[in-house]
Scaffold this active site. Structure first.
Site, PDB file in Angstrom:
ATOM      1  N   ARG A 117     -12.429   1.212  73.470  1.00  0.00           N
ATOM      2  CA  ARG A 117     -11.726   2.114  72.522  1.00  0.00           C
ATOM      3  C   ARG A 117     -10.397   2.625  73.067  1.00  0.00           C
ATOM      4  O   ARG A 117      -9.894   3.669  72.660  1.00  0.00           O
ATOM      5  CB  ARG A 117     -12.598   3.309  72.119  1.00  0.00           C
ATOM      6  CG  ARG A 117     -13.883   2.908  71.434  1.00  0.00           C
ATOM      7  CD  ARG A 117     -14.528   4.106  70.765  1.00  0.00           C
ATOM      8  NE  ARG A 117     -15.771   3.720  70.143  1.00  0.00           N
ATOM      9  CZ  ARG A 117     -16.948   3.766  70.757  1.00  0.00           C
ATOM     10  NH1 ARG A 117     -17.029   4.181  72.001  1.00  0.00           N
ATOM     11  NH2 ARG A 117     -18.036   3.401  70.126  1.00  0.00           N
ATOM     12  N   LYS A 139       3.632  -1.087  68.345  1.00  0.00           N
ATOM     13  CA  LYS A 139       2.974  -2.087  67.496  1.00  0.00           C
ATOM     14  C   LYS A 139       2.369  -3.167  68.386  1.00  0.00           C
ATOM     15  O   LYS A 139       3.040  -3.690  69.280  1.00  0.00           O
ATOM     16  CB  LYS A 139       3.988  -2.753  66.570  1.00  0.00           C
ATOM     17  CG  LYS A 139       4.296  -1.962  65.319  1.00  0.00           C
ATOM     18  CD  LYS A 139       5.151  -2.826  64.402  1.00  0.00           C
ATOM     19  CE  LYS A 139       5.527  -2.116  63.138  1.00  0.00           C
ATOM     20  NZ  LYS A 139       6.435  -2.935  62.302  1.00  0.00           N
ATOM     21  N   GLU A 181      17.898  -9.689  67.302  1.00  0.00           N
ATOM     22  CA  GLU A 181      17.279  -8.388  66.980  1.00  0.00           C
ATOM     23  C   GLU A 181      18.269  -7.241  67.211  1.00  0.00           C
ATOM     24  O   GLU A 181      18.228  -6.227  66.531  1.00  0.00           O
ATOM     25  CB  GLU A 181      16.001  -8.167  67.812  1.00  0.00           C
ATOM     26  CG  GLU A 181      14.862  -9.144  67.518  1.00  0.00           C
ATOM     27  CD  GLU A 181      14.044  -8.804  66.264  1.00  0.00           C
ATOM     28  OE1 GLU A 181      14.364  -7.827  65.555  1.00  0.00           O
ATOM     29  OE2 GLU A 181      13.078  -9.559  66.003  1.00  0.00           O
ATOM     30  N   LYS A 217      16.184   2.053  68.077  1.00  0.00           N
ATOM     31  CA  LYS A 217      14.753   1.899  67.818  1.00  0.00           C
ATOM     32  C   LYS A 217      14.004   3.204  68.093  1.00  0.00           C
ATOM     33  O   LYS A 217      13.115   3.601  67.335  1.00  0.00           O
ATOM     34  CB  LYS A 217      14.184   0.755  68.655  1.00  0.00           C
ATOM     35  CG  LYS A 217      12.684   0.630  68.493  1.00  0.00           C
ATOM     36  CD  LYS A 217      12.188  -0.729  68.237  1.00  0.00           C
ATOM     37  CE  LYS A 217      10.711  -0.673  67.855  1.00  0.00           C
ATOM     38  NZ  LYS A 217      10.077  -1.952  67.853  1.00  0.00           N
ATOM     39  N   GLU A 227       5.386   3.562  60.267  1.00  0.00           N
ATOM     40  CA  GLU A 227       6.068   2.717  59.279  1.00  0.00           C
ATOM     41  C   GLU A 227       5.720   3.063  57.842  1.00  0.00           C
ATOM     42  O   GLU A 227       5.384   2.195  57.029  1.00  0.00           O
ATOM     43  CB  GLU A 227       5.747   1.228  59.547  1.00  0.00           C
ATOM     44  CG  GLU A 227       6.749   0.298  58.868  1.00  0.00           C
ATOM     45  CD  GLU A 227       6.544  -1.171  59.226  1.00  0.00           C
ATOM     46  OE1 GLU A 227       6.479  -1.480  60.411  1.00  0.00           O
ATOM     47  OE2 GLU A 227       6.453  -1.973  58.291  1.00  0.00           O
ATOM     48  N   ARG A 231      10.842   3.234  59.279  1.00  0.00           N
ATOM     49  CA  ARG A 231      10.624   2.145  60.240  1.00  0.00           C
ATOM     50  C   ARG A 231      10.721   0.772  59.580  1.00  0.00           C
ATOM     51  O   ARG A 231      10.926  -0.238  60.250  1.00  0.00           O
ATOM     52  CB  ARG A 231       9.275   2.340  60.962  1.00  0.00           C
ATOM     53  CG  ARG A 231       9.100   1.358  62.098  1.00  0.00           C
ATOM     54  CD  ARG A 231       8.008   1.740  63.064  1.00  0.00           C
ATOM     55  NE  ARG A 231       7.853   0.723  64.094  1.00  0.00           N
ATOM     56  CZ  ARG A 231       7.085   0.849  65.154  1.00  0.00           C
ATOM     57  NH1 ARG A 231       6.393   1.968  65.329  1.00  0.00           N
ATOM     58  NH2 ARG A 231       6.994  -0.113  66.038  1.00  0.00           N
ATOM     59  N   ASN A 235      12.395  -4.120  59.838  1.00  0.00           N
ATOM     60  CA  ASN A 235      11.970  -5.420  59.300  1.00  0.00           C
ATOM     61  C   ASN A 235      13.117  -6.139  58.595  1.00  0.00           C
ATOM     62  O   ASN A 235      12.901  -7.185  57.967  1.00  0.00           O
ATOM     63  CB  ASN A 235      10.804  -5.239  58.316  1.00  0.00           C
ATOM     64  CG  ASN A 235       9.591  -4.661  59.003  1.00  0.00           C
ATOM     65  OD1 ASN A 235       9.351  -4.944  60.174  1.00  0.00           O
ATOM     66  ND2 ASN A 235       8.841  -3.833  58.295  1.00  0.00           N
ATOM     67  N   HIS A 238      13.294  -9.866  58.372  1.00  0.00           N
ATOM     68  CA  HIS A 238      11.956 -10.396  58.682  1.00  0.00           C
ATOM     69  C   HIS A 238      11.207 -10.869  57.433  1.00  0.00           C
ATOM     70  O   HIS A 238      10.299 -11.692  57.549  1.00  0.00           O
ATOM     71  CB  HIS A 238      11.108  -9.337  59.397  1.00  0.00           C
ATOM     72  CG  HIS A 238      11.512  -9.117  60.829  1.00  0.00           C
ATOM     73  ND1 HIS A 238      12.768  -8.666  61.185  1.00  0.00           N
ATOM     74  CD2 HIS A 238      10.838  -9.301  61.992  1.00  0.00           C
ATOM     75  CE1 HIS A 238      12.842  -8.567  62.504  1.00  0.00           C
ATOM     76  NE2 HIS A 238      11.688  -8.947  63.024  1.00  0.00           N
ATOM     77  N   HIS A 242       9.968 -14.298  58.503  1.00  0.00           N
ATOM     78  CA  HIS A 242       8.582 -14.691  58.817  1.00  0.00           C
ATOM     79  C   HIS A 242       8.194 -15.968  58.079  1.00  0.00           C
ATOM     80  O   HIS A 242       7.466 -16.807  58.605  1.00  0.00           O
ATOM     81  CB  HIS A 242       7.608 -13.564  58.457  1.00  0.00           C
ATOM     82  CG  HIS A 242       7.557 -12.485  59.508  1.00  0.00           C
ATOM     83  ND1 HIS A 242       7.004 -11.245  59.264  1.00  0.00           N
ATOM     84  CD2 HIS A 242       7.984 -12.466  60.787  1.00  0.00           C
ATOM     85  CE1 HIS A 242       7.103 -10.509  60.378  1.00  0.00           C
ATOM     86  NE2 HIS A 242       7.694 -11.225  61.301  1.00  0.00           N
ATOM     87  N   HIS A 252      11.275 -16.762  66.931  1.00  0.00           N
ATOM     88  CA  HIS A 252      11.244 -15.592  66.044  1.00  0.00           C
ATOM     89  C   HIS A 252      12.654 -15.016  65.808  1.00  0.00           C
ATOM     90  O   HIS A 252      13.052 -14.784  64.666  1.00  0.00           O
ATOM     91  CB  HIS A 252      10.317 -14.520  66.640  1.00  0.00           C
ATOM     92  CG  HIS A 252      10.317 -13.239  65.878  1.00  0.00           C
ATOM     93  ND1 HIS A 252       9.686 -13.109  64.653  1.00  0.00           N
ATOM     94  CD2 HIS A 252      10.912 -12.039  66.121  1.00  0.00           C
ATOM     95  CE1 HIS A 252       9.877 -11.880  64.193  1.00  0.00           C
ATOM     96  NE2 HIS A 252      10.612 -11.216  65.069  1.00  0.00           N
TER      97      HIS A 252
HETATM   98  N1  GLY Z   1       9.680  -4.777  65.404  1.00  0.00           N
HETATM   99  C1  GLY Z   1       9.578  -3.910  64.298  1.00  0.00           C
HETATM  100  C2  GLY Z   1       8.946  -2.605  64.620  1.00  0.00           C
HETATM  101  O1  GLY Z   1       8.684  -2.308  65.766  1.00  0.00           O
HETATM  102  O2  GLY Z   1       8.677  -1.835  63.730  1.00  0.00           O
END
Ligand code: GLY
Length: 342
Positions: A117, A139, A181, A217, A227, A231, A235, A238, A242, A252
Site C-alpha cells: 500500500r 503520475k 516536451e 510544471k 488533473e 493540469r 496534455n 498528447h 498518443h 513519445h
Molecule cells: N505529463 C503530463 C502530466 O504530468 O500531467
C-alpha cells in the site's frame, strides 16, 4: 557535486524537493534517505554505472533491471518488479528508487505506490524527457490491453534528483524527444521560453531550459495535482500524439511534436515548425493515418463520447482548454497533413 537549483514542490504533506545540478548521482544519499533496503529499478537501456552509483550509497541495495522500451511498460514487467521486491524482503520502511527514463519512473512509481500500500519512492530521471516532465508530478502508470497508462496512481516521490551529467550518454534522438516536451510547456505557458527556444537557448544552456520547464510544471501541478482542470494543459499535443504513438515507429516526444501541430493556429505552426526541425523532431504528418489516430483518441481514457478535452494554442504562451469534437480534431489533422509548411 553542484546543486544549481532546489525546487520545492508545495503539495502539503506530499511536498518534496527536486534537486537540479551536476555530479549528483554519486552523492544520492545526501538527497534521499537510503539508510534502508533500497530496490533500484532501472532498464537495460540505461548505463549500469548510474544504478550502481546510487546502489553504492544505500545501506542494502538490489538492482532490478527490466527490458528497455514502452512496449514493456505492462503488467508482466510490473509483476516482475513486485516479485523482485518480495524476494528482496522490502518492507514498508524501505524505498524504491527509479533510475531511468519515463517508462522506468512510471513502472517503479506504480510498484512503489501499490507494494504494501505504498513505500517511499525516489526518482533519478536519466532522459531529458523524464527530467523535464514525467519524473515530477506523481503520475505513474502501466499500459494495459492496448490502452496507455490505464492502470496507475498519483503517487508523489519523496525527492527527485536531476543530474544533467547523465544527458551526455543520451542519444541525440532521445534528447530531441525531451525537447518536444519543453516546447510543449513553453507554448501553453511561457512565451519568453518559447522565444528563447526560437533563439536556440537549448544549445547554449540546457540546464536553464530544464529549470524553466520544471518551474512551469511545478506551478501547474501545485495548482491542480489531480488533473481536474489546469493540469490538462500538460496534455497539449498528447491527444493526437498518443494516437500517433500507437501506430508505432516514433518516440513519445516525437509524437508530441507531431501532435502539437494540428492544435496550433497557423501563425504558431509557422513559428513552431522551424524550431522542431532545428531540434531534429518530425513535422511531417503526411504518412500518418488520420482515421487510426482519431479511432485511438476515441478509446483513450480521456475521451468522452464524441468529444474530448483538448488544448489549443493560438499565440505562444497562452492556451484554450476546451471540449472538442473528434470530427474537429480529424479536420485539423487532415489540414496539417496537407500543410505546405512541413
Ligand atoms: N505529463 C503530463 C502530466 O504530468 O500531467
Amino acid at each position: 557535486m553542484t546543486v544549481k537549483h532546489t525546487l520545492k514542490m508545495e503539495l502539503g504533506d506530499s511536498g518534496y524537493n527536486i534537486y537540479l545540478g551536476s555530479d549528483l548521482l554519486s552523492s544520492s544519499d545526501k538527497f534521499f534517505d537510503l539508510d534502508c533496503r533500497a530496490a533500484i529499478v532501472t532498464d537495460s537501456g540505461v548505463p549500469k554505472a548510474y544504478s550502481e552509483a546510487v546502489a553504492a550509497r544505500c545501506r542494502e541495495a538490489k538492482i532490478i533491471t527490466v527490458p528497455y522500451g514502452e512496449e514493456n511498460k505492462n503488467i508482466d514487467t510490473y509483476s516482475y518488479i513486485c516479485k523482485e521486491l518480495l524476494a528482496f524482503g522490502l518492507q514498508r520502511k524501505d524505498a524504491v528508487v527509479a533510475v531511468g527514463g519515463g517508462v522506468v519512473g512510471d513502472m517503479a512509481g506504480f510498484a512503489a505506490a501499490t507494494y504494501m500500500r505504498g513505500v517511499r519512492f525516489y526518482n533519478v530521471p536519466t532522459t531529458l524527457l523524464s527530467q523535464v516532465d514525467s519524473s515530477i508530478g506523481g503520475k505513474c502508470a502501466i499500459d494495459f490491453l492496448g490502452v496507455k497508462n490505464i492502470l496507475g496512481a498519483f503517487y508523489q516521490p519523496k525527492a527527485v534528483l536531476i543530474d544533467t551529467d547523465v544527458l551526455s550518454t543520451l542519444d541525440a534522438r532521445q534528447l530531441s524527444a525531451g525537447l518536444a516536451e519543453v516546447v510543449k510547456m513553453s507554448l501553453t505557458s511561457d512565451k519568453d521560453l518559447f522565444l528563447d527556444l526560437e533563439n536556440e537557448l537549448w544549445k547554449k544552456d540546457l540546464t536553464n531550459v530544464i529549470y524553466r520547464a520544471l518551474m512551469i510544471k511545478k506551478n501547474v501541478v501545485e495548482q491542480d495535482e489531480r488533473e481536474s482542470s489546469l493540469r490538462k494543459i500538460l496534455n497539449f499535443g498528447h491527444t493526437l500524439g498518443h494516437g500517433i504513438e500507437a501506430l508505432g515507429g516514433y518516440l513519445h516526444g516525437e509524437c508530441v511534436a507531431l501532435g502539437m501541430l494540428p492544435m496550433c493556429s497557423s501563425e504558431v505552426a509557422r513559428k513552431l515548425i522551424p524550431i522542431l526541425k532545428d531540434m531534429k523532431l518530425p513535422t511531417d504528418l503526411s504518412d500518418i493515418d488520420p482515421d487510426a489516430v482519431i479511432e485511438y483518441a476515441k478509446h483513450d481514457k480521456k475521451g468522452n463520447g464524441d468529444f474530448c478535452d483538448a488544448v489549443f494554442v493560438d499565440t505562444p504562451g497562452s492556451y484554450r482548454l476546451e471540449s472538442a469534437s473528434f470530427s474537429e480534431l480529424y479536420e485539423r489533422l487532415k489540414n496539417s497533413m496537407n500543410s505546405e509548411a512541413i
